[in-house]
Design an enzyme around this catalytic site. Structure first.
Site, mmCIF file in Angstrom:
data_model
loop_
_atom_site.group_PDB
_atom_site.id
_atom_site.type_symbol
_atom_site.label_atom_id
_atom_site.label_comp_id
_atom_site.label_asym_id
_atom_site.label_seq_id
_atom_site.Cartn_x
_atom_site.Cartn_y
_atom_site.Cartn_z
ATOM 1 N N SER A 143 -36.438 -54.943 11.822
ATOM 2 C CA SER A 143 -35.894 -55.951 12.735
ATOM 3 C C SER A 143 -37.024 -56.617 13.503
ATOM 4 O O SER A 143 -38.114 -56.043 13.637
ATOM 5 C CB SER A 143 -34.970 -55.273 13.749
ATOM 6 O OG SER A 143 -34.630 -56.157 14.787
ATOM 7 N N TYR A 156 -32.764 -48.153 20.283
ATOM 8 C CA TYR A 156 -32.690 -48.780 18.958
ATOM 9 C C TYR A 156 -34.042 -49.303 18.480
ATOM 10 O O TYR A 156 -34.432 -49.093 17.326
ATOM 11 C CB TYR A 156 -31.674 -49.916 19.039
ATOM 12 C CG TYR A 156 -31.595 -50.865 17.862
ATOM 13 C CD1 TYR A 156 -30.837 -50.541 16.733
ATOM 14 C CD2 TYR A 156 -32.216 -52.105 17.895
ATOM 15 C CE1 TYR A 156 -30.731 -51.439 15.666
ATOM 16 C CE2 TYR A 156 -32.116 -53.001 16.830
ATOM 17 C CZ TYR A 156 -31.375 -52.662 15.722
ATOM 18 O OH TYR A 156 -31.266 -53.542 14.674
ATOM 19 N N LYS A 160 -36.373 -49.139 14.679
ATOM 20 C CA LYS A 160 -36.715 -50.249 13.788
ATOM 21 C C LYS A 160 -38.232 -50.328 13.577
ATOM 22 O O LYS A 160 -38.694 -50.680 12.503
ATOM 23 C CB LYS A 160 -36.146 -51.557 14.345
ATOM 24 C CG LYS A 160 -34.620 -51.587 14.307
ATOM 25 C CD LYS A 160 -34.121 -51.680 12.867
ATOM 26 C CE LYS A 160 -32.877 -50.896 12.580
ATOM 27 N NZ LYS A 160 -32.376 -51.097 11.208
HETATM 28 P P1 NAD Z 1 -22.948 -54.352 10.894
HETATM 29 O O1 NAD Z 1 -22.476 -53.518 12.009
HETATM 30 O O2 NAD Z 1 -22.215 -55.608 10.551
HETATM 31 O O3 NAD Z 1 -23.043 -53.493 9.572
HETATM 32 C C1 NAD Z 1 -23.595 -52.209 9.561
HETATM 33 C C2 NAD Z 1 -23.144 -51.515 8.308
HETATM 34 O O4 NAD Z 1 -23.696 -50.196 8.313
HETATM 35 C C3 NAD Z 1 -21.630 -51.368 8.249
HETATM 36 O O5 NAD Z 1 -21.192 -51.596 6.932
HETATM 37 C C4 NAD Z 1 -21.406 -49.914 8.649
HETATM 38 O O6 NAD Z 1 -20.264 -49.349 8.108
HETATM 39 C C5 NAD Z 1 -22.663 -49.276 8.056
HETATM 40 N N1 NAD Z 1 -22.985 -47.976 8.668
HETATM 41 C C6 NAD Z 1 -23.026 -47.652 9.986
HETATM 42 N N2 NAD Z 1 -23.325 -46.359 10.129
HETATM 43 C C7 NAD Z 1 -23.490 -45.861 8.881
HETATM 44 C C8 NAD Z 1 -23.784 -44.564 8.368
HETATM 45 N N3 NAD Z 1 -23.993 -43.527 9.184
HETATM 46 N N4 NAD Z 1 -23.865 -44.397 7.028
HETATM 47 C C9 NAD Z 1 -23.646 -45.436 6.190
HETATM 48 N N5 NAD Z 1 -23.345 -46.679 6.617
HETATM 49 C C10 NAD Z 1 -23.270 -46.870 7.944
HETATM 50 O O7 NAD Z 1 -24.483 -54.678 11.212
HETATM 51 P P2 NAD Z 1 -25.532 -55.646 10.488
HETATM 52 O O8 NAD Z 1 -25.928 -56.666 11.471
HETATM 53 O O9 NAD Z 1 -25.048 -56.043 9.159
HETATM 54 O O10 NAD Z 1 -26.770 -54.655 10.358
HETATM 55 C C11 NAD Z 1 -27.324 -54.237 9.137
HETATM 56 C C12 NAD Z 1 -28.756 -53.804 9.347
HETATM 57 O O11 NAD Z 1 -29.531 -54.920 9.754
HETATM 58 C C13 NAD Z 1 -28.951 -52.739 10.421
HETATM 59 O O12 NAD Z 1 -29.904 -51.809 9.978
HETATM 60 C C14 NAD Z 1 -29.492 -53.528 11.602
HETATM 61 O O13 NAD Z 1 -30.290 -52.757 12.439
HETATM 62 C C15 NAD Z 1 -30.285 -54.588 10.898
HETATM 63 N N6 NAD Z 1 -30.518 -55.766 11.724
HETATM 64 C C16 NAD Z 1 -29.466 -56.521 12.156
HETATM 65 C C17 NAD Z 1 -29.719 -57.642 12.947
HETATM 66 C C18 NAD Z 1 -28.631 -58.515 13.489
HETATM 67 O O14 NAD Z 1 -28.925 -59.344 14.352
HETATM 68 N N7 NAD Z 1 -27.403 -58.393 13.017
HETATM 69 C C19 NAD Z 1 -31.033 -57.967 13.286
HETATM 70 C C20 NAD Z 1 -32.066 -57.167 12.825
HETATM 71 C C21 NAD Z 1 -31.794 -56.076 12.040
HETATM 72 C C1 RM4 Z 2 -31.503 -56.609 15.985
HETATM 73 C C2 RM4 Z 2 -31.988 -57.647 16.968
HETATM 74 C C3 RM4 Z 2 -30.873 -58.578 17.160
HETATM 75 C C4 RM4 Z 2 -29.637 -57.813 17.590
HETATM 76 C C5 RM4 Z 2 -29.349 -56.703 16.645
HETATM 77 C C6 RM4 Z 2 -28.189 -55.850 17.077
HETATM 78 O O1 RM4 Z 2 -32.455 -55.762 15.530
HETATM 79 O O2 RM4 Z 2 -32.399 -57.051 18.161
HETATM 80 O O3 RM4 Z 2 -31.201 -59.561 18.092
HETATM 81 O O4 RM4 Z 2 -28.552 -58.691 17.579
HETATM 82 O O5 RM4 Z 2 -30.450 -55.905 16.510
#
Ligand code: NAD
Ligand code: RM4
Length: 253
Positions: A143, A156, A160
């Site tokens: 992230s 968190y 990351k």
């Molecule tokens: P989301 O909440 O939409 O999806 C998360 C997914 O992970 C869901 O399908 C959930 O069921 C699954 N999950 C949660 N706990 C789990 C477990 N213990 N075992 C297996 N699956 C599990 O979130 P997202 O935004 O799609 O996030 C996906 C990844 O991207 C994460 O690792 C998050 O840290 C990263 N990320 C997201 C953002 C953002 O802004 N959305 C930014 C940077 C990084």
């Molecule tokens: C990411 C980043 C995004 C936030 C998600 C939940 O790593 O910090 O801005 O929306 O986490």
């Protein structure tokens, strides 16, 4: 069809970024394992979305933080598709909690899902890739939070940074086997992980205007990058991180 004949495991693929990546890898020809933590209905919807596009996918329930469940996830993958070529460590959680409210339980759970999960899945997948002598791809969702802080993300952001660091070390360990290990660093992508946080219109507005492209990201913005890293076009990218944030990080002045 850059991934024709490949087998991909995408963790946390029932929703959000993982769902978009799973669909995109399948569109590129990969057979995809949709890992999920017990969200049968949502995972089945992703399987059907892939089948509707002419692809092949199965759903497997496995909490990535649980070593036994991860073992089963990869046993089922091999039983069904014989091997694994691509692992996407996507499963992650980010409860927004203020610093003085972070408990040991919250801290541990976030670390277990985000970091231990990436460790367990990477080790299990790379064991198969090495045994089968065909190289592979490990792609992890780090992230922008690996580079900058977040006041409600104190439990968190270290996970990351840890995931990014894990990919760097694994790039060295697994490179000799033809396995590349890289991180994607998304900026802010609107998904369930931050939906409650962005119900506050003032916060949504503030974070949107910070992005030079003038919008928050969509899961599909990340899926294309994952497909690229999984493809032969990225064969010489190893130990790298790709920031996909619409220019947010450089917008400091
Ligand atoms: P989301 O909440 O939409 O999806 C998360 C997914 O992970 C869901 O399908 C959930 O069921 C699954 N999950 C949660 N706990 C789990 C477990 N213990 N075992 C297996 N699956 C599990 O979130 P997202 O935004 O799609 O996030 C996906 C990844 O991207 C994460 O690792 C998050 O840290 C990263 N990320 C997201 C953002 C953002 O802004 N959305 C930014 C940077 C990084
Ligand atoms: C990411 C980043 C995004 C936030 C998600 C939940 O790593 O910090 O801005 O929306 O986490």
């Amino acid at each position: 069809m850059r991934l024709d004949g490949k087998v991909a495991v995408v963790t946390g693929a029932s929703r959000g970024i993982g769902r978009a990546i799973a669909i995109r890898l399948a569109e590129e020809g990969a057979r995809v394992v949709i890992d999920h933590p017990g969200e049968e209905e949502a995972a089945q919807e992703v399987v059907e979305a892939i089948q509707d596009r002419g692809g092949t996918a199965i759903a497997v329930a496995a909490d990535v933080a649980d070593p036994e469940a991860v073992k089963r996830l990869f046993q089922e993958t091999v039983a069904r598709f014989e091997t694994v070529d691509i692992l996407v460590n996507n499963a992650g959680i980010c409860p927004f909690v203020s610093w003085f409210d972070v408990t040991v339980e919250i801290w541990d759970r976030i670390h277990h899902v985000n970091l231990r999960g990436a460790f367990l899945c990477s080790q299990a997948a790379s064991r198969i890739m090495v045994d089968h002598h065909h190289g592979g791809r490990i792609i992890s969702l780090s992230s922008i939070s690996a580079l900058v802080g977040g006041s409600f993300q104190t439990a968190y952001t270290p996970t990351k940074a840890g995931v990014k660091s894990l990919m760097q070390s694994l790039a060295i360990v697994l490179g000799p086997y033809g396995i590349t290990c890289n991180s994607i660093l998304p900026g802010t992508i609107l998904t369930d992980i931050n939906r409650d946080h962005y119900r506050d219109q003032a916060i949504l507005e503030r974070d949107t205007v910070r992005v030079p492209l003038g919008r928050l990201g969509k899961p599909e913005d990340i899926a294309g990058v994952a497909a690229f890293l999984a493809s032969d076009d990225a064969a010489y990218i190893n130990g790298a991180e790709i920031l996909v944030d619409g220019g947010l990080f450089v917008n400091l002045q």
